[in-house]
Design a protein around this motif. Sequence first.
Motif, mmCIF file in Angstrom:
data_model
loop_
_atom_site.group_PDB
_atom_site.id
_atom_site.type_symbol
_atom_site.label_atom_id
_atom_site.label_comp_id
_atom_site.label_asym_id
_atom_site.label_seq_id
_atom_site.Cartn_x
_atom_site.Cartn_y
_atom_site.Cartn_z
ATOM 1 N N GLN A 112 0.831 -1.210 0.000
ATOM 2 C CA GLN A 112 0.000 0.000 0.000
ATOM 3 C C GLN A 112 0.866 1.261 0.000
ATOM 4 N N MET A 147 2.278 1.714 -3.479
ATOM 5 C CA MET A 147 1.276 2.234 -4.395
ATOM 6 C C MET A 147 1.042 3.722 -4.154
ATOM 7 N N THR A 162 1.567 6.837 -6.914
ATOM 8 C CA THR A 162 0.347 7.481 -7.425
ATOM 9 C C THR A 162 0.152 8.864 -6.835
ATOM 10 N N LEU A 175 1.369 1.715 -13.075
ATOM 11 C CA LEU A 175 -0.082 1.742 -12.839
ATOM 12 C C LEU A 175 -0.843 0.923 -13.876
#
Length: 262
Positions: A86, A89, A93, A123
């Motif tokens: 997490q 990511m 992003t 992504l």
Amino acid sequence: MNAPDTKSPLLRVRGIAKRYGERVALHDASFDLWPGEVLAVVGESGSGKSTLLNAIAARDKPDAGSVEFQVRGGGLQEVFTMTEAQQRMLARTDWGFVHQNPADGLRMDVSAGANVGERLMGLGERHYGRLRATAAEWLGRVEIDPARIDDAPRTFSGGMRQRLQIARNLVTQPRLVFMDEPTSGLDVSVQARLLDLLRQLTRQMQLAAIVVTHDLAVARLLAHRMLVMQQGRVVEAGLTDQVLDDPQHAYTQLLVSSVLQP
């Protein structure tokens, strides 16, 4: 500059502390950051600025305290209770990180276009034409000739490398970017162009940023608010113009009067 007026913070930092052996590098740092707001963290070398930045960006876990980020559709969530996947990511992003040395934030032996497109590939974008078109668009946005899309960053000047690093970070439309001395080591004229570009991009994208700098002129130009750090502590905080024009803490007064050299 007036800070954006929004209802809840994008980032909430409370009681961050960090020690290295017996040395206290960071003591009880707390602040909120709002969507679209630029916050400067200033102080001389060794004041704890980069330690704070790395702790907030989950690059170096603090010994105490919490960092909450407003995830899309999910409200404020504690970053250090997220899984590593997490956190990765988030870093790909909604977050970006601009290093002082662009070589630390770029792959120096692959093309400029590949550096920008890599985050999009992370992504799931696989269409070569779209990747190349987006990379070319972003090179143009950071004032690099799109004709150099196939050139490696090692062939670029220092200022071009820093602009390429910015493009690499912003291509995923993040909401928060961490910047560690982004203009350090650049010629004055190159610094001025880069600062103008950063100011334009943060406004256009409503991008929140935390900028570590020893240069008060950088803080005044870019930041809505600022924190002043001394020996691991935040000794003064407020609107940038207020802090610089009417410093309250003795250390800030010394910084502003240039008695202390960074």
